[in-house]
Design an enzyme around this catalytic site. Structure first.
Site, short mmCIF file in Angstrom:
data_model
loop_
_atom_site.label_atom_id
_atom_site.label_comp_id
_atom_site.label_asym_id
_atom_site.label_seq_id
_atom_site.Cartn_x
_atom_site.Cartn_y
_atom_site.Cartn_z
N GLY A 186 0.80 -1.22 0.00
CA GLY A 186 0.00 0.00 0.00
C GLY A 186 0.83 1.27 0.00
N LYS A 204 6.79 18.96 -4.72
CA LYS A 204 7.02 19.30 -3.31
C LYS A 204 8.21 20.26 -3.17
CE LYS A 204 5.01 14.98 -1.67
NZ LYS A 204 5.30 13.56 -1.49
#
Ligand SMILES: NC(=O)c1ccc[n+]([C@@H]2O[C@H](COP(=O)([O-])OP(=O)(O)OC[C@H]3O[C@@H](n4cnc5c(N)ncnc54)[C@H](OP(=O)(O)O)[C@@H]3O)[C@@H](O)[C@H]2O)c1
Length: 437
Positions: A186, A204
């Site tokens: 995940g 970012k």
């Protein structure tokens, strides 16, 4: 109790975390805020599907129920991507609603328009969760370090890439195997392109540059390389040389302008960045008065990211209650200067090279000559002993050399007949040198 009504756009991973934190920490939040936060509506694509944390009657697929509701003071955007998030956030701002978002793509690409509209309407747009999930790095830059001059920011800001490189380093797995593991656990999307290609880290870095250097850069102007070219061979060779391969995003102030780079790099074993494992993120800030400060923690996941979003909500609600906030006026962002990062040509680095050659007599000398005539000095060299005519990976560590000279040298190396494939190159970066630790 005083109450602020908010609307959520999106109830996926982060949206669910936000609702959970608002519910589970309700008493603490009310105490810290001096009032309550009430979620009135939650926009999703499919309101017929029940959600774990959200009452069915709150779900809607009609954005107007949030954006046009005068009672809603804060809109929390957790859809992701540029559209329709941009249209909805613009609509919310133009109706003088504050906005909180976790959407780095939106803020990195459309920040200018959004800040301008927020300034025009006298509202704020908070985006702490957009960089490094739960780590309060934007708050640290904006508040804790507000009085300092930032010189350098070095980050591991993409958890997926770090997870994959870390798995490759620990287990010797190939990139494809480590990616599959990350997806199973995940930590990677079904389509991981934005993460492993470096685009997410570049977005970012653009936001870190905005907060840290007060400069707006286009993501397209950031020199960006992902992790897909890193092979177990490189990791093994780096290990033998005393390094670990990490995916770094770096912004450096220089007299000639800002250097902005996103790429895999060899960092010394034992350095701070080498100790960032799994899906963790870390940002090392170097500022004039403070020196180095490190921000480390979970850079993604519903609860860390949800926490950062709820903290942004609390900050906005406080200012709504008090009309007196510690937040900078939105004009601060609306008036930011546009900056082009400076070209990397004269930037100097030591480098890791892996030259793929056929083992013919004199090849070592010819490679060394191509490097030497362009001013590249060899610091270390490793070559597995192989029989004549067999393919060999020749690992070279260069002395510090300008990008432009290295590029010219590698072009000549790659033209040699015995060179089988383009030479592999990663920079060696030490943002935390031992002598200054
Ligand atoms: N996941 C993380 O750990 C993390 C960390 C930091 C930042 N972020 C950022 O947080 C944001 C949300 O990420 P996420 O992982 O929570 O995404 P997600 O799980 O895919 O959830 C997206 C939500 O938005 C809804 N949605 C999508 N398109 C829509 C549309 N056109 N109209 C209305 N609703 C729509 C979806 O509705 P349905 O439920 O009906 O499909 C879903 O509830 C992104 O900007 C992401 O970059 C995420």
């Amino acid at each position: 109790v005083r109450k602020i009504v908010i609307g959520l756009l999106g109830a996926g991973n982060v949206g669910t975390g936000v609702v959970r934190i608002l519910q589970e920490n309700q008493a603490d939040i009310e105490r810290r805020l001096g009032g309550a936060v009430a979620v009135k509506k939650v926009l999703v694509r499919d309101p017929s599907r029940s959600r774990e944390m959200v009452a069915d009657e709150l779900l809607t697929d009609n954005p107007a129920e949030i954006l046009e509701d005068p009672e809603v003071r804060v809109v929390v955007e957790l859809i992701g991507g540029i559209e329709p998030a941009y249209t909805y956030v613009m609509e919310a701002l133009s109706r003088s609603k504050h906005v909180v978002t976790a959407n780095k793509a939106l803020m990195a690409v459309k920040g200018r328009e959004l800040f301008a509209e927020a300034a025009r309407r006298g509202v704020s747009i908070n985006f702490e969760a957009a960089v490094a999930g739960g780590i309060p790095i934007l708050r640290a830059l904006r508040e804790g370090l507000a009085s300092d001059r930032i010189e350098k920011i070095t980050g591991i800001v993409n958890g997926t890439s770090n997870y994959i490189l870390d798995a490759m380093t620990r287990t010797g797995a190939r990139y494809e195997e480590a990616l599959a593991q990350a997806q199973e656990a995940g930590f990677a999307e079904a389509d991981p392109t934005l993460d492993v290609g470096g685009g997410d880290a570049a977005q970012k870095l653009a936001l870190l540059t905005l907060l840290g250097f007060g400069a707006r850069v286009s993501v397209d102007d950031i020199s960006t390389e992902g992790i897909t070219r890193v092979r177990p061979f490189d990791i093994q060779a780096a290990d033998e040389l005393g390094y670990v391969i990490k995916h770094l995003a770096q912004a450096v102030r220089t007299p000639e302008g800002l250097i902005l780079r996103v790429h895999p790099a060899l960092v010394p074993k034992g350095s701070i960045m080498a100790g960032v494992h799994g899906a963790y993120n870390a940002i090392l800030v170097e500022s004039r008065a403070m020196g180095r400060s490190l921000y480390h923690g979970r850079g993604a996941g519903p609860m860390p990211t949800g926490m950062a979003v709820v903290s942004d909500i609390i900050e906005l609600c406080r200012s709504v209650f008090a009309f007196d906030s510690g937040r900078p006026p939105p004009e601060a962002f609306a008036r930011v200067e546009d900056v082009k990062p400076r070209p990397l040509d004269d930037e100097r680095h030591e480098n890791y090279l892996c030259v793929h050659v056929t083992n013919v007599p004199g090849i070592l000398g010819r490679v060394a000559t191509c490097l030497g005539t362009n001013g590249v000095s060899i610091k270390r060299l490793q070559q597995d002993p192989q029989g004549p005519g067999t393919p060999v990976d020749m690992v070279i560590v260069t002395e510090a050399i300008d990008e432009a000279d290295l590029t010219a040298a590698l072009q000549r190396v790659d033209e040699l007949d015995a060179v089988q494939a383009p030479t592999h190159r990663f920079r060696i970066v030490d943002p935390d040198p031992l002598e200054s630790r």
